[in-house]
Design a protein around this motif. Structure first.
Motif, PDB file in Angstrom:
ATOM      1  N   TYR A   1     -10.038 -11.131   1.752  1.00  0.00           N
ATOM      2  CA  TYR A   1     -10.467 -10.969   0.577  1.00  0.00           C
ATOM      3  C   TYR A   1     -10.984 -12.507  -0.083  1.00  0.00           C
ATOM      4  CZ  TYR A   1      -7.970  -6.584  -0.227  1.00  0.00           C
ATOM      5  OH  TYR A   1      -7.466  -5.278  -0.337  1.00  0.00           O
TER       6      TYR A   1
ATOM      7  N   ARG B   1     -14.328  -8.313  -1.205  1.00  0.00           N
ATOM      8  CA  ARG B   1     -13.351  -7.832   0.044  1.00  0.00           C
ATOM      9  C   ARG B   1     -13.981  -7.222   0.993  1.00  0.00           C
ATOM     10  NH1 ARG B   1     -11.622  -2.436  -2.842  1.00  0.00           N
ATOM     11  NH2 ARG B   1     -13.642  -1.970  -3.411  1.00  0.00           N
TER      12      ARG B   1
ATOM     13  N   GLY C   1      -4.058  -3.904  -1.484  1.00  0.00           N
ATOM     14  CA  GLY C   1      -4.191  -4.496  -0.198  1.00  0.00           C
ATOM     15  C   GLY C   1      -4.173  -5.957   0.105  1.00  0.00           C
TER      16      GLY C   1
ATOM     17  N   ASP D   1      -8.178  -0.059   0.786  1.00  0.00           N
ATOM     18  CA  ASP D   1      -6.602  -0.668   0.324  1.00  0.00           C
ATOM     19  C   ASP D   1      -6.555  -1.028  -1.045  1.00  0.00           C
ATOM     20  OD1 ASP D   1      -6.386  -0.517   3.131  1.00  0.00           O
ATOM     21  OD2 ASP D   1      -5.904  -2.691   3.486  1.00  0.00           O
ATOM     22  N   ASP D   2      -7.296   0.037  -1.933  1.00  0.00           N
ATOM     23  CA  ASP D   2      -7.000  -0.162  -3.130  1.00  0.00           C
ATOM     24  C   ASP D   2      -6.050   1.092  -3.647  1.00  0.00           C
ATOM     25  OD1 ASP D   2      -8.289  -2.371  -3.943  1.00  0.00           O
ATOM     26  OD2 ASP D   2     -10.083  -1.519  -4.321  1.00  0.00           O
TER      27      ASP D   2
ATOM     28  N   LEU E   1       0.818  -1.303   0.095  1.00  0.00           N
ATOM     29  CA  LEU E   1       0.041   0.146  -0.070  1.00  0.00           C
ATOM     30  C   LEU E   1       0.794   1.212  -0.089  1.00  0.00           C
ATOM     31  CD1 LEU E   1      -3.069   0.177   0.016  1.00  0.00           C
ATOM     32  CD2 LEU E   1      -2.891   0.752   2.483  1.00  0.00           C
TER      33      LEU E   1
ATOM     34  N   ARG F   1     -13.799  -5.356   4.874  1.00  0.00           N
ATOM     35  CA  ARG F   1     -12.618  -5.083   6.001  1.00  0.00           C
ATOM     36  C   ARG F   1     -13.262  -5.454   7.394  1.00  0.00           C
ATOM     37  NH1 ARG F   1      -8.741  -2.094   6.911  1.00  0.00           N
ATOM     38  NH2 ARG F   1      -8.508  -1.015   4.889  1.00  0.00           N
TER      39      ARG F   1
ATOM     40  N   MET G   1      -8.035  -6.541   6.218  1.00  0.00           N
ATOM     41  CA  MET G   1      -9.077  -6.986   4.923  1.00  0.00           C
ATOM     42  C   MET G   1      -9.159  -8.359   4.949  1.00  0.00           C
ATOM     43  SD  MET G   1     -10.411  -4.114   3.554  1.00  0.00           S
ATOM     44  CE  MET G   1     -10.560  -4.443   1.832  1.00  0.00           C
TER      45      MET G   1
ATOM     46  N   ARG H   1      -3.552  -5.843   7.333  1.00  0.00           N
ATOM     47  CA  ARG H   1      -4.276  -4.452   7.672  1.00  0.00           C
ATOM     48  C   ARG H   1      -5.682  -4.598   7.779  1.00  0.00           C
ATOM     49  NH1 ARG H   1      -2.029  -4.648   2.447  1.00  0.00           N
ATOM     50  NH2 ARG H   1       0.177  -3.684   2.548  1.00  0.00           N
TER      51      ARG H   1
ATOM     52  N   THR I   1      -5.447 -10.184   5.430  1.00  0.00           N
ATOM     53  CA  THR I   1      -4.109  -9.397   5.405  1.00  0.00           C
ATOM     54  C   THR I   1      -3.918  -8.811   6.636  1.00  0.00           C
ATOM     55  OG1 THR I   1      -5.163  -7.155   4.536  1.00  0.00           O
ATOM     56  CG2 THR I   1      -4.541  -8.724   3.094  1.00  0.00           C
TER      57      THR I   1
END
Lengths: 1006, 305
Positions: free
Chosen positions: A545, A558, A447, A430-431, A45, A560, A543, A541, A539
């Motif tokens: 997926y 995705r 992300g 996170d994109d 990121l 969060r 997230m 962070r 992940t």
């Protein structure tokens, strides 16, 4: 001396050129690339301070997007397409000891700068400064501070106008650790070769913060005082000699700085560099033009959450800057102007408070400074001169809110007041998106980097049919019949669509597309081969997926799970997927969990992370109420569990001192208490560095290994085993233990001297063999005069007995007559044969280090196995066939015909990783930490997912080739044409043959 | 072995500690108090462990690597020894620069590249007394090291050889000349082994490859004979044809083939045992002269091959 070496030299090329692998079973065909595999080539990121547009060529208008991400990767992205031009992982080149001090990849920090008009960018991470060629990504120079725990605090490029010097040098500010006198070091590095032009060193207790330059001065900003009550010290240096000219101390009683985080850093290099800081309560923003002694207070709104300053980075730009204040509900901006003569700061205009986080970015074109504001629904372009909006574009694709971004403003020639803006923004999902005049040009799923855990899930089946069938079975026959007729009539609705799809399906089947694209109604459907699964990826962070493995690994959804605070990582310890209910449970280290639907990502249940890490690991266990994922606390404590949730088998945990403990649960009424059944402590001085266990699904097709003479070596197949690797740092010895997890007994052990404990040591366990890889240098056992150095892999096979057709003590009629073998049962005859496996081992020297070892899995275990490993240096994923790693390969002689029949090849100590066994082929797969495998429905194929700090890569491997389905190699078109040609031939020849037969009849009675 | 591990961390700092003194032509003392401490620590560290700069260059025009500028930026070189490891990225001028490599170690030097394979090297970085280095430089041609100079302080010497994986570490291959470049830097050249091929070739189907198959060729020839011979025979002169038929009968092979063309594949099929035992002459078979049957027989025999 020369003779043996020249002989070996002639041997060497032939070693590499000759395919060492008997059959490159893992090889990939070129036409399968992108069909069976997928690769998310990521950077991490982007961070706000280290992302910018830059023109790599002075006379070319084309610019690239450069970033240093939170995964500590420097990269260049083509802003037109979103493709990565080059990337370099900084962790690889930062000296190991100091990288950890900088937080190695976790919210990485670091610095990235570029000089206007120069063809390089310079990065700093850990203690090292690297300059990279802006186009090719190759290294220009490198420089390191050295020292224990020293690290770079700031990096700046001098926009030099020094006479006679055209180059733009680099200023690097280092902070040495307290152990090394805690000094501040500022170096000017030559842009030509990275050599030190001058060095300024100061031994104080000050905390160095930042370095800035204007045309004729270098400013060194540091914090003076004690934590909680700092004042700001600005040292003024001469850029040519590096001597201190002056020093200014700002701030005093009443407006003390609480700490580093209150200083709003400006990496600005403009004509008038500034420093801004807020008080702890975020009531006032103080701004000082560096070099002056006056501070300018500006009141902040009451609900201010955070403050950022955006200023141009060019000397020729107007000295304007924008203060971006975030509030709980929205954001606003204020633009300030600096008077270069009087060093006074005045507010020029304010921008209205808008809802949402919003992002501001600066772009300068000569003297003009533009601010781009990305709000929830539009992109607004402003000039720093006045508050008039130059242009605004509504956002076409409304989605995630932009958190921060960079922009490039282009003033179209000719047309007055016509602008084009492209802005690259990081969103709260996170994109990384590029918005060109309000339209989304590309989206990079950055992300996906920083993945900590992953699991495969089946696509949930449509349960409607099952339900209606059940309904028909239970109703009375007549009603069931009517229901069935109605259902069939209802199904007729789909007939036209089905008929319509026939040509497309026929074409795709002839052309070899075996997985239907997801576009078919947007519905997830399983395929008959089991290639289409979902991969759940969590992940750090926060997230989660969902990747569609069968459809090029595309992101299906995705979500969060948690908003992770800065510096904290979501440490997912385990994922359990319930295929029946289509749910996945993710357990985190901080007593947190998430339950979500695997097909939509909808969160069903969640509990946020607590401040303390409570979980050491998780374990998937069988309980009275089904398979469960249980949490193992710190120190290996599990605690009491309800009786129906207590594991039935032994759970192995790590004790507080790193020892292994076998824990069983004893039912006590409605609850079950944990009891230590055994403890395994490595010998004194040893610490356990790696524990390898079997994967949850492990099918073994054959219990024995058939030798060339039709005798059988029985495999030692004990599901309750694990491999523990312990290393002694003092004696540099590696001890590998095979433990029985029921009894804690050591089944086999091996010691390897001369092992480097500072390099990765990993093991893998599967079927009846295990492998360990390490770096070592040691004298040979059979000839101590010789020694070996390199990365090695030791493979051990386990058999019930080393004599064929003999099951050893396990085959004794006495033990088999009873209920069977028990690891904890008493040994009847202590002097007799103890049921220990017979171990055959062999070591190989590898041509590259291996990491993230994993074995392939197939549905029935009939296909041969491969050892999957990540190659950290060449950045690829290798699949090494088990045949090559066979410890039974004959040493020093050619195999006998019987051994050839068994599939053994002559032992050679060097194991070159054949490029054809690299399943990631030419792709550059960066930062893989773990590899997950899962069997497909067809026996030949195993699905692989590799993930980690940066990239995500997935493929299908066929260890024994694709023997059960027709792959792409099967040319259906040629089959169809051949059949057609034969048909034509038959039609043409039939009359001739008939005539001939008739002729023969007539001639026959001769 | 043990001291190297403990030296690792101190050595790492020395690398940069040396930098200013070696790279700066005119080090500018910023403040008097600090400069003294710097020099003191540098000398103190130098006595414990030394580092050197190593430059590993790629060959400029190698048959397998005509243009090293085309190598991907992900190419990197590593030096590994027990307890030590260094990595260097590929630079714009096709070299790998290790700014500070610890002395007194024998490294495995490898170049990792996606497109090309390189020879693994053994790299010995040794501390030698300056006098010894100078003396040895004349004698040992293999290392190719230059004289250390007239300094009294011990200097670092770098020697390199090709190494063979899976062989004795002491079993050195061909020497790779390491040249001293400036103060405390050594340069040597990496050796290219060849390109890497990642993909397996898929056997492609083409009509031409079908016709290259000998079996197909044979059957085609026999097919041509099968169809062509009767036509040829029919088009022949009546005289020539008679002559040809005559010759066919004389041909000993023909008897067999003629027999084969008849009722069965067995050449003995027309053998009349009773007549043979009776001593009578075997009956001449007229049908064997038939061109049609003949051609077929030939075809069949050819097919059987």
């Amino acid at each position: 001396m020369h003779t043996p070496s020249t002989v070996l030299r002639t041997v060497l090329p032939s070693l590499l050129l000759l395919p060492l692998l008997p059959s490159p079973a893992a090889a990939v065909f070129r036409d399968e690339v992108g069909h069976i595999d997928y690769h998310h080539r990521l950077l991490g990121l982007p961070q706000r301070e280290t992302t910018f547009f830059h023109r790599p060529r002075r006379d070319d208008r084309a610019s690239l997007l450069y970033t240093l991400t939170d995964a500590a990767v420097v990269g260049a992205v083509n802003p037109g397409t979103g493709e990565v031009v080059w990337r370099q992982p900084l962790t690889a080149f930062s000296s190991s000891g100091n990288a950890s001090a900088a937080g190695a990849g976790d919210g990485a920090g670091g610095f990235l700068r570029a000089a206007e008009g120069e063809g390089w960018v310079v990065s700093a991470y850990g203690d090292a400064v690297h300059a990279w060629d802006a186009i090719s990504g190759r290294s220009r120079f490198q420089s390191a501070l050295g020292g224990t725990g020293g690290r770079v605090v700031d990096l700046e490029v001098m926009e030099m106008t020094e006479s006679g010097e055209a180059r733009k040098d680099v200023l690097a500010l280092f902070e040495e650790a307290a152990a090394a006198a805690g000094s501040t070091v500022l170096r000017r590095l030559s842009a030509a070769d990275g050599s030190v032009v001058w060095e300024f060193r100061e031994v104080t207790r000050d905390v160095p913060l930042q370095v800035s330059t204007n045309l004729d001065k270098v400013f060194l900003v540091s914090l003076r005082g004690t934590p909680g009550a700092y004042s700001l010290k600005v040292g003024i240096l001469d850029p040519v000699t590096g001597k201190k000219v002056d020093e200014v101390v700002l701030g005093g009683k009443g407006e003390d700085l609480a700490g580093k985080e209150d200083v709003v850093l400006v990496g600005a290099n403009s004509a008038a560099p500034i420093v801004g800081w807020t008080d702890a309560a975020k009531k006032t923003l103080w701004v000082n033009v560096l070099g002056s002694k006056t501070r300018h207070p500006f009141p902040l709104a009451d609900d201010t959450v955070s403050v950022e300053i955006h200023a141009p980075h060019l000397v020729q730009s107007r000295p304007h800057f924008l203060v971006h204040t975030r509030t709980a509900t929205g954001h606003r901006g204020q633009v300030f102007h600096i008077d270069l003569k009087t060093h006074t700061v005045t507010q020029a205009y304010g921008l209205p408070h808008l809802a949402g986080p919003g992002a501001f970015s600066t772009s300068s074109d000569g003297a003009n400074v533009y601010f781009t504001r990305i709000t929830e629904d539009e992109v607004i372009l402003l000039s720093s001169q006045s508050h008039g909006v130059l242009a605004r574009w509504p956002l076409k694709a409304k989605g995630d809110a932009a958190l921060h971004g960079v922009s490039e403003v282009l003033r179209k020639p000719g047309a007055e007041d016509s602008y084009a803006v492209r802005a690259a923004a990081v969103t709260d999902a996170d994109d990384w998106v590029l918005i060109r005049n309000g339209e989304t040009a590309w989206t990079r799923p950055e992300g996906l980097s920083g993945a900590v855990a992953a699991a495969f899930a089946e696509i949930p089946e449509d349960e409607d049919l099952a339900r209606s069938l059940e309904h028909e079975a239970h109703g009375n026959p007549w009603e069931a019949y009517l229901h069935r007729v109605r259902r069939h009539l209802n199904d007729l609705r789909y007939l036209p669509a089905w008929l319509e799809s026939i040509p497309a399906r026929f074409m795709s089947s002839v052309l070899g597309a075996d997985v239907a694209p997801a576009a078919a109604g947007g519905k997830l459907v399983r395929d008959s081969f089991g290639f289409r699964k979902l991969a759940i990826l969590a992940t750090r962070r926060g997230m989660v997926y969902g990747l569609d493995v069968g459809n090029k690994g595309g992101i299906l959804w995705r979500t969060r799970a948690f908003k992770m605070p800065r510096g904290l990582r979501w440490d997912v310890k385990g994922i359990q997927v319930h295929d029946g209910t289509a749910r996945a449970t993710l357990l985190g280290a901080h007593n947190d969990f998430v339950v979500l639907r695997v097909d939509t990502g909808e969160i069903l249940e969640a509990k946020g992370p607590s401040p303390q890490a409570t979980t050491q690991a998780t374990a998937l266990v069988n309980t009275a109420s089904g398979t469960r994922l249980i949490r193992i606390g710190r120190g290996g404590k599990i605690g009491e569990l309800p009786a129906d949730q207590a594991p039935r088998q032994t759970v192995v945990t790590r004790g507080p001192d790193g020892e292994l403990r076998g824990v069983v649960f004893v039912a006590d009424g409605a609850t079950a208490r944990e009891t230590t059944s055994w403890t395994f402590s490595p010998p004194a001085g040893y610490r356990i560095v790696h524990v390898a266990t079997r994967s949850a699904h492990e099918a073994v097709a054959s219990i024995g290994r058939v030798l060339g003479d039709r005798t059988v070596l029985y495999k030692y197949l004990n599901p309750n085993t694990l491999v523990a690797a312990a290393v002694n740092d003092a004696t540099r010895t590696l001890a590998v233990y095979l433990l029985d997890t029921v009894s804690g007994q050591i089944l086999a052990s091996a010691r390897h001297p001369g092992v480097d404990p500072s390099k990765a040591i990993e093991c893998a366990l599967s079927e009846n063999w295990f492998a360990c890889t390490f770096f070592g240098r040691y004298p040979l056992r059979d000839d101590p005069a010789q020694s070996l150095q390199g990365y090695q892999i030791v493979v051990s096979d386990l058999y019930e007995s080393d004599v064929p057709n003999d099951r050893g003590p396990l085959g004794d009629p006495a033990s088999s007559r009873s209920a069977g073998y028990s690891a904890v049962g008493p040994v009847d005859d202590p002097t007799g044969r103890v049921p220990l496996p017979a171990v055959v081992s062999q070591a190989y020297i590898l041509s590259a280090p291996l990491a993230a070892l994993q074995t392939t899995q197939t549905r029935q275990g009939i296909a041969s196995r491969q050892l999957l490993a990540y190659l950290p240096e060449t950045r690829g994923l290798a699949a090494i066939p088990r045949v090559v790693l066979d410890p039974r390969r004959p040493v020093g002689r050619d195999p006998t015909p019987a051994e050839v029949e068994e599939g053994l090849i002559r032992y050679h100590p060097a194991l070159e990783i054949d490029p054809r066994s690299v399943v990631s082929h030419e792709w550059d797969v960066l930062g893989v930490d773990k590899i997950e495998t899962v069997p497909a429905v067809v026996e030949s194929t195993c699905l692989v997912l590799a993930y980690g700090s940066v990239d995500v890569f997935g493929t299908r491997v066929t260890p024994s080739f694709l023997f059960d389905i027709l792959g792409k190699g099967f040319n259906k078109a040629s089959l169809v044409t051949t059949v057609a040609a034969l048909g034509v031939g038959v039609v043409l020849l039939a009359p001739m043959v008939r005539r001939k037969q008739i002729n023969m009849r007539w001639k026959a009675p001769l | 072995m043990l001291p190297i591990r403990t030296l690792l961390q101190t050595a790492l700092l020395v690398g940069a500690g040396i930098l200013p003194s070696s790279a700066v032509a005119d080090p500018n003392p910023s403040s008097s108090t600090t400069t003294t401490t710097t020099t003191k620590t540098t000398t103190a560290r130098q006595s414990t462990s030394q580092t050197t700069k190593i430059i590993l260059r790629l060959p400029n025009a190698h048959p397998y690597l005509p243009n090293p500028h085309l190598l991907p930026a992900s190419t990197l070189a590593t030096l590994s020894a027990p307890g030590l490891s260094f990595a260097a990225p590929l630079s714009a001028d096709n070299a790998f620069v290790f700014p500070a490599v610890n002395a007194s170690a024998s490294y495995l030097a490898e170049v990792h590249c996606q497109t090309h394979a390189f020879v693994p090297l053994r790299l010995d970085v040794e501390v030698v007394a300056a006098a010894a280095a100078g003396k040895k430089a004349g004698g040992a041609g293999e290392g190719g090291e230059a004289a250390g100079g007239g300094k009294a302080a011990p200097t670092v010497r770098v020697r390199a050889w090709e190494t063979i994986r899976g062989n004795d570490w002491g079993n050195k291959g061909e020497g790779v000349p390491a040249v001293r470049e400036g103060e405390g830097a050594w340069a040597l050249e990496a050796r290219v082994l060849g390109g890497k091929w990642y993909f397996m070739e898929r056997s492609t189907f083409s009509v031409l490859s079908v016709f290259k198959n000998p079996i197909i060729l044979l059957s085609l020839i026999s097919m041509a004979l099968f169809f062509g011979m009767p036509k040829l025979v029919e088009n022949m002169d009546p005289e020539l044809r008679a002559e040809w038929e005559e010759r066919q009968k004389e041909n000993p092979m023909n008897a067999i083939m003629g027999a084969a063309s008849g009722q069965g594949a067995n050449p003995m099929g027309s053998f009349d045992m009773a007549a043979f035992l009776a001593g009578s002459k075997p009956r001449t078979e007229e049908s064997s002269g038939n061109g049609n049957g003949n051609g077929k027989a030939k075809g069949e025999v050819k097919k059987k091959r």
